[in-house]
Scaffold this active site. Structure first.
Site, PDB file in Angstrom:
ATOM      1  N   GLU A 287      10.249   8.655  -4.875  1.00  0.00           N
ATOM      2  CA  GLU A 287       8.946   8.376  -4.074  1.00  0.00           C
ATOM      3  C   GLU A 287       7.454   7.962  -5.996  1.00  0.00           C
ATOM      4  O   GLU A 287       6.888   7.383  -5.852  1.00  0.00           O
ATOM      5  CB  GLU A 287       8.435   9.549  -3.547  1.00  0.00           C
ATOM      6  CG  GLU A 287       9.025   8.785  -2.298  1.00  0.00           C
ATOM      7  CD  GLU A 287       7.812   9.981  -0.917  1.00  0.00           C
ATOM      8  OE1 GLU A 287       7.573  10.564  -1.324  1.00  0.00           O
ATOM      9  OE2 GLU A 287       9.277   8.716   0.150  1.00  0.00           O
ATOM     10  N   LYS A 422       7.592   1.433   8.365  1.00  0.00           N
ATOM     11  CA  LYS A 422       7.015   2.193   9.454  1.00  0.00           C
ATOM     12  C   LYS A 422       6.228   0.990  10.642  1.00  0.00           C
ATOM     13  O   LYS A 422       6.586   1.088  11.682  1.00  0.00           O
ATOM     14  CB  LYS A 422       5.875   2.946   8.874  1.00  0.00           C
ATOM     15  CG  LYS A 422       6.424   4.624   8.385  1.00  0.00           C
ATOM     16  CD  LYS A 422       5.717   5.454   8.230  1.00  0.00           C
ATOM     17  CE  LYS A 422       6.473   6.343   7.056  1.00  0.00           C
ATOM     18  NZ  LYS A 422       5.552   7.274   6.556  1.00  0.00           N
TER      19      LYS A 422
HETATM   20  O1  LIG Z   1       5.212  15.123   5.730  1.00  0.00           O
HETATM   21  P1  LIG Z   1       5.033  14.290   6.740  1.00  0.00           P
HETATM   22  O2  LIG Z   1       2.973  13.898   7.239  1.00  0.00           O
HETATM   23  O3  LIG Z   1       5.689  13.962   8.021  1.00  0.00           O
HETATM   24  O4  LIG Z   1       5.806  12.724   6.473  1.00  0.00           O
HETATM   25  C1  LIG Z   1       6.814  13.350   5.494  1.00  0.00           C
HETATM   26  C2  LIG Z   1       7.590  12.075   4.370  1.00  0.00           C
HETATM   27  O5  LIG Z   1       7.663  10.901   5.539  1.00  0.00           O
HETATM   28  C3  LIG Z   1       6.541   9.735   4.970  1.00  0.00           C
HETATM   29  O6  LIG Z   1       6.817   8.675   4.997  1.00  0.00           O
HETATM   30  C4  LIG Z   1       6.591   9.860   3.325  1.00  0.00           C
HETATM   31  O7  LIG Z   1       7.695   8.834   2.870  1.00  0.00           O
HETATM   32  C5  LIG Z   1       6.950  10.615   2.685  1.00  0.00           C
HETATM   33  O8  LIG Z   1       6.573  11.461   1.193  1.00  0.00           O
HETATM   34  C6  LIG Z   1       7.307  12.369   3.235  1.00  0.00           C
HETATM   35  O9  LIG Z   1       7.391  13.349   2.415  1.00  0.00           O
END
Ligand SMILES: O=P(O)(O)OC[C@H]1O[C@H](O)[C@H](O)[C@@H](O)[C@@H]1O
Length: 445
Positions: A287, A422
């Site tokens: 990432e 998403k």
């Molecule tokens: O902690 P959150 O906001 O649920 O995110 C969880 C994960 O999903 C996201 O889509 C990112 O790609 C990640 O970098 C992150 O660690």
């Protein structure tokens, strides 16, 4: 604490060229320290280890104790940076078979929210049916669908099984201070909660409560973990000369290899407990660097297992790879190969030797074979699998990642590309607010 050896890359790149990065690395270090580089609103991880207070650790330990006292099982709900750090440390330090033992001194840690497998979630909820379980709900944004969906199921089950009052005690939220659905739920329900600082991105958050709480629940010493990371913060500091700074040398070496068309880095272990450290590392580097049509592809293998599957490709496939081996100097237990009177398997030449000696020879033999096959080899040695070493290793990779991303010229602290799937998923599921996108995406099907 760790030793880094790049000698076996030097048939492919020159030491001179690696050391030629010295001034660029210095500029990257300065940019990190002074907050003048790309993504400078996400530098909270940089001096995180040395800024963690005893009070904070005590709060985490007390909360962990409540979960330990009241739960046979704790489900950690999270994905990506809100999942991998905790799992990496817990699996590296746990007895491989604890979960099968009848008398457990710590709750079994299970994971959810990192997939949308209906069977996985069904089987999890089924397993939990007669268990006293708790949940740590982790999401920085507080809106990640995978995690929110799992938490919705777990919250309901926990309340139904254990009653609202007990559920309140054994559900803990780790999320943003103000924003997101996880924050709203935690505040409304009165859950104990911990904050993920705004300036620490998910993949750099293992030393925040995101990692520390589950690790403490699993029975590991978070003080020692933080101490290991703090020691590494010093060893990789901005004033440590290039030649002595492991983060600087690792960052420079991988960028120099990339320039020489080594586009894939394979993180290698010879210890199955490190599998999830590799998974964590893959997110950290993937990432951070995979953007603007650039970036080394981070891959990982577990040896010996994968020597018998991927070994062929690594030895003789396309020569676009290099390996970074994490070697553990000392095992925590001692086991010798027994002698056998009949020697039907012909293994008596190993009798009396430690199993780890055999493993170390597999490691050395593999290194030499792969280097002969055209695969440059970086070697990282950690003293043992314990809290200090793992804390140090994780911080080392974080620091090197920040430097390496700057050397590559990208913003190592954002992940805009993750949003694309998403948006499509929300459009396909008719999420309110996505009406236009829904129409457009359906027209493409
Ligand atoms: O902690 P959150 O906001 O649920 O995110 C969880 C994960 O999903 C996201 O889509 C990112 O790609 C990640 O970098 C992150 O660690």
């Amino acid at each position: 604490m760790i030793s880094l050896n790049i000698e076996k890359t030097l048939g492919f790149i020159s030491k001179e060229n690696v050391f030629a990065y010295e001034s660029q690395v210095k500029a990257a270090q300065d940019a990190l320290e002074n907050g003048t580089g790309k993504g400078n609103d996400f530098l909270g991880w940089l001096h995180l280890p040395s800024s963690i207070t005893q009070e904070h650790l005590a709060d985490l330990k007390a909360t962990a104790q409540v979960l330990r006292d009241n739960c046979e099982v704790v489900v950690v709900a999270g994905i990506g940076g809100s999942y991998l750090g905790a799992r990496a440390v817990i699996e590296a330090l746990s007895n491989s078979f604890t979960w099968l033992q009848d008398k457990k001194s710590t709750p079994v840690i299970l994971y959810a929210g990192h997939n949308i497998g209906e069977d996985y979630l069904y089987e999890l909820t089924e397993y939990l049916q007669d268990k006293k379980f708790g949940v740590i709900n982790i999401s920085k944004s507080g809106t990640t669908t995978e995690t929110a969906l799992a938490f919705r199921l777990l919250k309901k089950q926990c309340e139904d099984q254990r009653g609202k009052d007990m559920a309140k005690k054994v559900i803990v939220a780790i999320t943003d201070a103000k924003k997101g659905a996880a924050r709203v739920t935690a505040d409304n329900e009165g859950y104990k909660s911990f904050i993920i600082p705004d300036n620490v991105g998910g993949r750099f958050s293992v030393l925040t409560p995101v990692g520390l709480l589950p690790i403490a629940v699993a029975g590991f010493d978070i003080e020692k973990l933080v101490a290991g990371a703090t020691a590494m913060e010093k060893l990789c500091g901005k004033d440590v000369p290039f030649a002595e700074n492991p983060a600087a040398i690792y960052a420079a070496t991988r960028n120099e290899l990339y320039k020489h068309d080594k586009k894939i880095e394979i993180l290698v272990n010879f210890n199955p407990k490190l599998h999830y450290v590799s998974e964590w590392w893959k997110q950290l580097y993937g990432e951070s660097e995979g953007k603007e049509n650039k970036g080394i592809f981070p891959a990982a293998v577990d040896f010996s297992t994968d020597l018998h599957s991927m070994g062929q490709w690594i030895q003789e496939g396309e020569r676009t790879i290099y390996e970074t081996v994490i070697s553990v100097e000392k095992t925590n237990h001692k086991l010798e190969v027994p002698s056998d009177a009949q020697n039907l398997d012909g293994l008596n030449f190993l009798a009396g030797k430690r199993v780890d000696e055999v493993n170390k020879m597999a490691e050395l033999g593999t290194q030499l074979a792969h280097v002969d096959g055209g695969v440059p080899n970086i070697r990282i040695v950690i003293p043992a699998l314990n809290e200090e070493s793992i804390g140090g290793l994780l911080y080392f990779f974080e620091k090197a990642c920040g430097i390496s991303g700057y050397l590559l010229g990208v913003n190592p602290f954002n992940q805009p590309g993750v949003e694309a799937y998403k948006k499509n998923m929300f459009a396909l599921l008719n999420k309110p607010g996505y009406e236009e996108e829904s129409k457009a995406i359906r027209a493409r099907l």
